[in-house]
Design a protein around this motif. Structure first.
Motif, PDB file in Angstrom:
ATOM      1  N   ILE A 231      35.039  47.913  27.581  1.00  0.00           N
ATOM      2  CA  ILE A 231      35.371  47.458  28.935  1.00  0.00           C
ATOM      3  C   ILE A 231      35.430  45.934  28.907  1.00  0.00           C
ATOM      4  O   ILE A 231      34.443  45.269  28.564  1.00  0.00           O
TER       5      ILE A 231
ATOM      6  N   LYS B 182      39.795  49.030  30.580  1.00  0.00           N
ATOM      7  CA  LYS B 182      38.962  50.023  29.886  1.00  0.00           C
ATOM      8  C   LYS B 182      39.777  50.853  28.905  1.00  0.00           C
ATOM      9  O   LYS B 182      40.943  51.161  29.169  1.00  0.00           O
TER      10      LYS B 182
ATOM     11  N   MET C 253      39.448  44.385  35.474  1.00  0.00           N
ATOM     12  CA  MET C 253      38.704  45.122  34.445  1.00  0.00           C
ATOM     13  C   MET C 253      39.674  45.995  33.639  1.00  0.00           C
ATOM     14  O   MET C 253      40.567  46.622  34.196  1.00  0.00           O
TER      15      MET C 253
ATOM     16  N   SER D  66      35.842  42.653  31.215  1.00  0.00           N
ATOM     17  CA  SER D  66      35.696  42.335  32.635  1.00  0.00           C
ATOM     18  C   SER D  66      35.265  40.886  32.832  1.00  0.00           C
ATOM     19  O   SER D  66      34.501  40.340  32.021  1.00  0.00           O
ATOM     20  N   ASP D  67      35.732  40.278  33.943  1.00  0.00           N
ATOM     21  CA  ASP D  67      35.315  38.895  34.231  1.00  0.00           C
ATOM     22  C   ASP D  67      33.890  38.851  34.789  1.00  0.00           C
ATOM     23  O   ASP D  67      33.329  37.781  35.005  1.00  0.00           O
ATOM     24  N   SER D  68      33.279  40.027  34.979  1.00  0.00           N
ATOM     25  CA  SER D  68      31.890  40.055  35.461  1.00  0.00           C
ATOM     26  C   SER D  68      30.887  39.923  34.314  1.00  0.00           C
ATOM     27  O   SER D  68      29.703  39.704  34.544  1.00  0.00           O
TER      28      SER D  68
ATOM     29  N   LEU E  30      38.455  37.426  28.324  1.00  0.00           N
ATOM     30  CA  LEU E  30      37.405  38.184  29.007  1.00  0.00           C
ATOM     31  C   LEU E  30      36.346  38.698  28.018  1.00  0.00           C
ATOM     32  O   LEU E  30      36.675  39.127  26.921  1.00  0.00           O
TER      33      LEU E  30
END
Length: 325
Positions: A47, A3, A1, A49-51, A87
């Protein structure tokens, strides 16, 4: 992640940017010169993120629709390409402007997002490079990277079109800008469409291009010599010329409202009384009045009699972009 978070302030062009020679790269037809102001700013966090499955854009706590998010996604793509990653991201942006002021600025918003992306992805871009990236989101955003007086070099390609500070020996510290907020309704003709229509159809547009370099020279002389009268007269003339071009577009249009005319007339009446102040307007009905701090109270008093107190907001010179840890 990854930021990053940044704050950037709005700027008001004293020599206007009006017309693009390249829509995709947002390359302007002429140089412009602005003053960054302290009263209105945007804070933006990004942000990566791979989520995340998709890019999301929240403005003032509200998830934005597809159209607004599309512009942000295109901007994020520039930074993803630079960083060599794919991402998805969440962008959380907050405008610190008076409610219903009609000043939710794309300039401060996209400058702040540029700074946040630069920090998050550890790209290490310097301010000139960051200005180039900000320009790709919104032309005037390139000027919000810097504080005080700022000139946007029109350039001839992506690498040569960026903003840079104008040396001023702190002249801007003597100045204030009073915003007269006329209307916060959605404009009938957006800035982007108004520019395009003017460039393509206005018989007056060539006159604008022929004279804007002279205005820019005069304004820079005014800054150099700290000549407030020359600064104000040049700014006011340039703004009126820009608005003049819209009257000869096909079909013609104007951003002025009856209250815009009332505010402009009030500035002229103040000058007759020996109070030096000058107005400018962007692509909307709001009027901005430039005045020295020594005469600020008279200008504020005049406009709070003509309009409600909520409609009259005072700004001073503001700083450049700041990274928020």
């Amino acid at each position: 992640m990854f930021k990053g978070k940044a704050r950037a302030y709005t700027n008001i062009a004293l020599i206007k940017y009006w017309g693009k020679k390249n829509e995709e790269l947002i390359l302007p037809m002429n140089n412009s010169l602005s003053l960054t102001l302290d009263a209105f700013y945007t804070e933006t966090e990004v942000i990566f993120s791979d989520s995340y499955m998709v890019d999301e854009f929240y403005l003032d706590g509200t998830l934005q629709d597809e159209k607004a998010t599309k512009k942000v996604i295109q901007f994020l793509d520039l930074f993803r390409k630079e960083a060599g990653l794919s991402l998805k991201a969440s962008v959380i942006s907050q405008n610190f402007v008076p409610t219903a002021a009609g000043l939710a600025s794309s300039a401060s918003g996209l400058a702040a997002l540029a700074g946040a992306c630069n920090t998050a992805l550890k790209l290490g871009l310097d301010d000139l490079s960051l200005s180039r990236f900000a320009r790709r989101g919104s032309g005037s955003a390139c000027r919000s990277i810097f504080g005080g007086f700022v000139e946007w070099e029109k350039g001839h390609d992506d690498l040569s079109s960026y903003a840079k500070p104008v040396p001023s020996d702190s002249f801007e510290d003597d100045l204030a800008m009073v915003f007269v907020l006329i209307n916060d309704q959605k404009k009938e003709v957006s800035s982007r469409n108004g520019m395009r229509r003017t460039v393509e159809t206005s018989n007056f547009y060539q006159g604008w291009l022929d004279s804007v370099e002279g205005d820019l020279y005069q304004l820079k002389q005014a800054i150099k010599t700290k000549d407030f009268q020359l600064l104000g007269e040049t700014m006011e003339r340039n703004g009126l010329k820009m608005h003049g071009t819209t009257l000869a577009a096909q079909p013609p249009f104007t951003y002025w409202s009856p209250d815009s005319l009332k505010a402009m007339d009030a500035v002229r009446q103040l000058r007759k009384k020996g109070i030096p102040c000058y107005f400018t307007m962007d692509a909307g009905p709001n009027v901005k009045v430039l005045v020295e701090n020594s005469h600020l109270s008279e200008v504020q008093e005049t406009f709070t009699k003509l309009f409600s107190k909520e409609q009259v907001i005072t700004a001073h010179a503001g700083p450049g972009i700041a990274i928020i840890e």
